[in-house]
Design an enzyme around this catalytic site. Structure first.
Site, PDB file in Angstrom:
ATOM      1  N   ASP A 210       0.844  -1.191   0.000  1.00 40.63           N
ATOM      2  CA  ASP A 210       0.000   0.000   0.000  1.00 40.63           C
ATOM      3  C   ASP A 210       0.881   1.244   0.000  1.00 40.63           C
ATOM      4  O   ASP A 210       2.107   1.156   0.080  1.00 40.63           O
ATOM      5  CB  ASP A 210      -0.898   0.012   1.248  1.00 40.63           C
ATOM      6  CG  ASP A 210      -0.077  -0.026   2.534  1.00 40.63           C
ATOM      7  OD1 ASP A 210       0.306   1.054   3.022  1.00 40.63           O
ATOM      8  OD2 ASP A 210       0.208  -1.135   3.051  1.00 40.63           O
ATOM      9  N   ASP A 212       0.683   3.618   2.410  1.00 45.30           N
ATOM     10  CA  ASP A 212       0.501   4.226   3.721  1.00 45.30           C
ATOM     11  C   ASP A 212      -0.663   5.222   3.610  1.00 45.30           C
ATOM     12  O   ASP A 212      -1.666   4.913   2.965  1.00 45.30           O
ATOM     13  CB  ASP A 212       1.803   4.861   4.213  1.00 45.30           C
ATOM     14  CG  ASP A 212       1.856   4.973   5.740  1.00 45.30           C
ATOM     15  OD1 ASP A 212       1.605   3.956   6.409  1.00 45.30           O
ATOM     16  OD2 ASP A 212       2.137   6.071   6.247  1.00 45.30           O
TER      17      ASP A 212
END
Length: 294
Positions: A210, A212
């Site tokens: 991802d 973040d």
């Protein structure tokens, strides 16, 4: 010259390696308690392999409760020479996209609720972690990832946070813009420091799941998306691991970067002032320099 024995610390699915000969789950007890789980051992293309689920099978340990000292001690105790961490991470860089791998070469340690050293009162030691990963082992991981067709980035700074919560937006922006971190995770510290104290070569392969919370187009971290990306990353991780024995070889020579001699000048406590109980606990990790069988 010794035999190469590769230890993989990773998550679910990484240890399910096709072609592993004589697989066996073994239980190990250490002076630091029990490791996260039993260790799966076997041979892959003539090279010893050990797989330790960092969070335990079924994911029973939080990042803070992982028994890091027991994990590293257990691997050293069974003869592992090279440790490769395979872990999920968030990315602070647009070009380090979900599904990519990053060969970490630096850390910023922001953890605070974990025991970070094998040493202490009764035996004081200071090792250098200026360069906390092994260039030789990292290069092998890079080559294996490239050969497996994985998009991989050579080098990156890993921000180790305590967790278990993910970053606030303000923290994410600070780590990215002011501190210069490239990826963020919760498990490589104190693991890397302990591996250095145990004179084990250590490499960190961060698998991006991802962005973040800093990325304006992706918003906050979504656990369901992380899990979906993790499944694909596990397949890539297995493909990388399968290629490591051929790159590292069965016969191991001393580490050219001195990882396996990190304690040569690290212990400061005079021999006659060392605590016998502490010495007994250090039999595996520091046996080479303390005169005890490892």
């Amino acid at each position: 010259m010794t035999d190469t024995f590769i230890g993989i610390i990773g998550g679910s699915g990484i240890y399910d390696i096709e072609g592993l000969d004589n697989p066996e789950w073994i239980g190990i007890e250490t002076p630091w308690g029990s490791p996260s789980d039993q260790i799966l051992t076997g041979m892959l293309d003539g090279v010893g392999m050990a797989f330790l689920p960092r969070h335990g099978r079924g994911h029973v340990h939080t990042p803070s409760s992982v028994p890091y000292r027991a994990n590293i001690d257990a691997l050293k105790r069974i003869g592992v020479t090279d440790v490769i961490s395979v872990s999920a991470c968030g990315s602070f860089r647009e070009q380090m996209a979900p599904g990519d791998f990053v060969i970490v070469d630096q850390f910023i340690d922001r953890t605070f609720a974990r025991e970070k050293s094998f040493f202490g009162p009764g035996c004081v030691a200071h090792v250098s972690v200026a360069h906390p990963t092994c260039p030789r082992l990292s290069a092998a991981c890079l080559s294996a990832a490239i050969d497996a067709g994985i998009t991989v980035h050579d080098g990156g700074t890993y921000l180790a946070m305590e967790g278990p919560q993910f970053s606030t937006l303000a923290e994410s922006k600070m780590y990215r813009e002011q501190w210069g971190a490239d990826v963020i995770g919760m498990t490589n510290m104190p693991e890397a420091k302990l591996a250095r104290e145990a004179e084990l070569c250590y490499a960190s392969v961060a698998m991006v799941t991802d962005y973040d919370s800093w990325h304006p187009d992706h918003g906050e971290v979504d656990v369901s998306q992380i899990i979906a990306t993790l499944m694909g990353n596990a397949d890539k991780g297995r493909a990388m691991v399968r290629r490591l024995p051929a790159l590292l070889g069965a016969d191991r020579t001393p580490c050219p970067h001195g990882c396996d001699r990190a304690l040569d000048h690290a212990i400061l406590t005079a021999p006659d002032r060392r605590d016998p109980l502490m010495m007994a606990r250090l039999d595996a990790v520091a046996g080479r320099v303390l005169g005890r069988p490892a």
